[in-house]
Design a protein around this motif. Structure first.
Motif, short mmCIF file in Angstrom:
data_model
loop_
_atom_site.label_atom_id
_atom_site.label_comp_id
_atom_site.label_asym_id
_atom_site.label_seq_id
_atom_site.Cartn_x
_atom_site.Cartn_y
_atom_site.Cartn_z
N ARG A 1 1.16 -0.78 0.26
CA ARG A 1 -0.12 -0.64 -0.10
C ARG A 1 1.11 0.87 0.12
O ARG A 1 0.70 2.49 -0.33
N GLY A 2 1.96 1.06 0.44
CA GLY A 2 2.84 2.36 0.51
C GLY A 2 3.06 2.63 -1.07
O GLY A 2 4.16 3.99 -0.89
N MET A 3 4.04 1.80 -1.32
CA MET A 3 4.79 1.76 -2.30
C MET A 3 4.36 2.09 -3.58
O MET A 3 3.87 3.13 -4.12
N GLU A 4 2.70 2.19 -3.29
CA GLU A 4 1.42 2.37 -5.14
C GLU A 4 1.26 3.86 -4.30
O GLU A 4 1.11 4.59 -4.93
N LEU A 5 1.02 3.76 -2.79
CA LEU A 5 0.98 5.55 -2.22
C LEU A 5 2.38 6.52 -2.82
O LEU A 5 1.31 7.01 -3.90
N MET A 6 2.96 6.04 -2.98
CA MET A 6 4.74 6.64 -3.21
C MET A 6 4.66 7.01 -4.33
O MET A 6 5.24 8.01 -4.66
N ARG A 7 4.22 5.75 -5.38
CA ARG A 7 4.34 6.03 -6.86
C ARG A 7 3.38 7.11 -6.72
O ARG A 7 3.47 8.14 -7.96
N ALA A 8 2.29 7.36 -6.58
CA ALA A 8 1.06 7.71 -6.68
C ALA A 8 1.44 9.76 -6.37
O ALA A 8 1.44 10.27 -7.07
N LEU A 9 2.44 9.05 -5.49
CA LEU A 9 2.30 10.95 -4.99
C LEU A 9 3.96 11.17 -6.22
O LEU A 9 3.74 12.86 -6.30
N ARG A 10 4.15 10.14 -7.00
CA ARG A 10 5.84 10.86 -7.36
C ARG A 10 4.93 11.24 -8.63
O ARG A 10 5.57 12.08 -9.81
N GLY A 11 4.13 10.55 -8.84
CA GLY A 11 3.60 10.61 -10.83
C GLY A 11 2.79 11.61 -10.35
O GLY A 11 2.71 12.65 -11.69
N ARG A 12 2.52 12.44 -9.44
CA ARG A 12 1.80 14.16 -9.04
C ARG A 12 2.07 15.15 -9.09
O ARG A 12 2.09 16.15 -9.77
N HIS A 13 3.72 14.64 -8.20
CA HIS A 13 4.09 15.69 -7.42
C HIS A 13 5.86 16.01 -8.70
O HIS A 13 6.32 16.91 -8.42
N GLY A 14 6.06 14.90 -9.30
CA GLY A 14 7.16 14.48 -10.17
C GLY A 14 8.12 13.81 -8.95
O GLY A 14 7.77 13.60 -7.48
N ARG A 15 9.47 13.96 -9.27
CA ARG A 15 10.08 13.64 -8.97
C ARG A 15 10.91 13.96 -7.86
O ARG A 15 12.35 12.72 -7.41
N GLY A 16 10.86 15.34 -7.57
CA GLY A 16 11.36 15.54 -6.36
C GLY A 16 10.85 15.70 -5.17
O GLY A 16 10.23 14.70 -4.91
N PRO A 17 11.34 15.52 -3.84
CA PRO A 17 10.98 15.49 -2.50
C PRO A 17 9.38 15.78 -2.25
O PRO A 17 9.05 16.96 -2.95
N VAL A 18 9.39 15.89 -1.16
CA VAL A 18 7.16 15.66 -1.62
C VAL A 18 7.04 16.33 0.20
O VAL A 18 7.48 15.42 0.49
N VAL A 19 6.28 17.09 0.59
CA VAL A 19 6.63 17.49 2.08
C VAL A 19 5.38 16.78 2.51
O VAL A 19 4.33 17.04 2.07
N VAL A 20 5.87 16.21 3.57
CA VAL A 20 4.55 15.02 4.18
C VAL A 20 4.15 15.86 5.76
O VAL A 20 5.41 15.75 6.18
N ARG A 21 3.44 16.05 6.10
CA ARG A 21 2.92 16.94 6.85
C ARG A 21 2.16 16.22 8.26
O ARG A 21 1.73 15.41 8.18
N GLY A 22 3.13 15.95 9.06
CA GLY A 22 3.22 15.23 9.93
C GLY A 22 2.58 15.50 11.67
O GLY A 22 2.11 16.83 11.35
N THR A 23 2.38 14.72 12.77
CA THR A 23 1.47 16.09 13.44
C THR A 23 3.06 16.07 14.29
O THR A 23 2.45 17.17 15.09
N SER A 24 3.63 16.39 14.34
CA SER A 24 4.33 17.34 14.53
C SER A 24 5.66 18.80 13.74
O SER A 24 6.61 18.90 13.85
#
Length: 476
Positions: free
Chosen positions: A67-90
């Motif tokens: 599930r995580g790898m599918e989500l990460m591939r989707a993030l890369r497809g939508r936002h590009g190959r650079g780092p994506v900022v994930v907002r966590g609890t802190s």
């Protein structure tokens, strides 16, 4: 060798740095929620420092790695190959989805991409607050020099390899009686490797000291909570004190054939805390244990690989003798099998850093004080980039393909690479080799094979490793 040299995280202490708007793509609220519920939370529930048995069984069924790898591939497809900022609890975390960016982090200096993240500092407070992986600055420099010296970091064969190989051979052989025909559990293998660890790390006098291992297990269980159960702190301190007292017995009169016997010649200073490094070596046995069970399962289900490994062990034994350093050096293919088992199911699926200064990513600038997460499991199984992503491919370690790919990093890379990586490979390879001497392997409880893509999650909770000794002519 280290299981907790890196830890899970997206919601971690990211300091006070605010991310400039538009500097880097940011995950949406929906994407953050799916990533947290589908990947980060299940892996946290499974246990960061020590697997929780019941949770591990449940998490394996959920298959969070897929599930995580599918989500990460989707993030890369939508936002590009650079780092994506994930907002966590802190605070914000840079999720690194490109191999070149992963290399930037892992090859970068630990003074900028620091390893002492909030999870490690809070978790190790329960186990060993002076451990290398929870250190920074001068403390880390001193403790790294000590660990490198004792563990012979960078040397394929440890100076005590001959003795260590005999120890793991004896411990593996103790499993291979008639009981093994009905199947050994992953727990059976782990218990024998734990005993081997006590003999190799603390000396022969510690072989039967199961109480030491029990106390460490209690501490690791508490470490999973990362300091959240404050009402248990006094109890945790008492357990750690008991474990340290037992450990001190072996440090005072150190066995010269053990790692503690090498303390006297290793560099040390006021901030080294030699006794504070030992518990982490035992924690790292979790990496060895996982690699051993995964390698045995792969070999038992891949006949061509099994035959090649079997022939290699037989040839090395004939030429150099079993359980010898020279014999181990003649096992490059079996060692590559162990490495690829760790690639397929990394013992530490996410490598975590915190930045201490501004970092640049393709022209965008991120402030210091942020978390950076390199999902090692994702990069090792990224079929868009790695053509051997979902198959057992030890040959990729032999030809340099995997070794030269910094994004494939089951033991981390660069300045933060585990000091005991080579020693861990030696122990795991020696243990597996014993199963290939004079017997046949079989497994149940896992669905692996060369004709299908390998699963994203390795479920050891149902695994049974069968072993049948070759019958000699005339035997009844």
């Amino acid at each position: 060798m280290s299981r907790t040299s890196e830890t899970f995280g997206s919601g971690t202490d990211a300091g006070s740095g605010a991310l400039p708007e538009g500097a880097l793509p940011m995950a949406t609220r929906s994407e953050n929620l799916r990533l947290t519920l589908g990947y980060f939370l299940p892996n946290y529930l499974r246990g960061v420092f020590r697997p929780r048995p019941r949770a591990a069984r449940l998490v394996a069924r959920m298959d969070p790695n897929r599930r995580g790898m599918e989500l990460m591939r989707a993030l890369r497809g939508r936002h590009g190959r650079g780092p994506v900022v994930v907002r966590g609890t802190s605070g914000p975390t840079l999720l690194v989805l490109d191999a070149e960016d992963a290399r930037q982090v892992l090859a970068g200096p630990v003074e900028v991409y620091a390893v002492d993240t909030w999870e490690k500092v809070s978790g190790f407070a329960a186990v060993q607050p002076e451990a290398l992986v929870a250190s920074h600055g001068r403390q880390r420099t001193a403790r790294r020099a000590f660990n490198d010296a004792v563990l012979d970091a960078g040397c394929p064969v440890h100076r005590l390899a001959g003795h260590f190989l005999r120890v793991v051979g004896e411990e593996a052989r103790a499993l291979l009686g008639p009981r093994a025909e009905s199947g050994l559990s992953a727990g059976d293998v782990c218990a024998r490797l734990e005993r081997a660890g006590r003999r190799c790390f603390l000396g022969e006098a510690a072989a039967e000291d199961t109480e030491f291992s029990r106390l460490l297990e209690e501490l690791l269980t508490e470490a999973n909570w990362m300091g959240a159960r404050r009402w248990r702190r006094a109890r945790t301190r008492r357990i750690r004190r008991k474990m340290t007292q037992r450990q001190a017995r072996y440090l005072c009169d150190a066995d010269p054939r053990s790692l503690t016997g090498l303390f006297r010649t290793a560099p040390r200073g006021p901030e080294t805390a030699p006794e504070g490094q030992v518990a982490h070596w035992f924690m790292a046995l979790g990496v060895v244990q996982a690699a051993v069970t995964q390698t045995l399962a792969l070999l038992a289900t891949h006949p061509a690989h099994y035959r090649r490994a079997l022939e290699e062990v037989a040839a090395a034994d004939r030429r150099h003798g079993a359980h010898t350093a020279a014999g181990f050096e003649a096992l490059p293919y079996l060692r590559a099998c162990v490495q690829d088992a760790a690639r397929l199911w990394p013992p530490v699926p996410s490598l975590m850093r915190r930045t201490t200064a501004e970092t640049r990513w393709r022209g965008a600038v991120a402030p210091g004080g942020m978390n950076v997460l390199v999902p090692a499991a994702f990069h090792a199984r990224d079929a868009e980039r790695v053509d051997y992503a979902h198959r057992f491919a030890p040959e990729k370690w032999l030809d340099g393909t995997a070794a030269q790919d910094w994004a494939v990093s089951p033991f981390s890379r660069g300045e933060a690479q585990c000091s005991g990586m080579e020693l861990g490979l030696l122990l795991a390879t020696g243990f597996v080799a014993e199963f290939l001497r004079g017997g046949e392997l079989a497994v149940a409880g896992v669905r692996l094979g060369p004709a299908r893509p390998l699963p994203y999650t390795f479920d050891a909770t149902r695994l049974r490793i069968g072993y049948r000794a070759h019958r000699t002519p005339g035997a009844s």
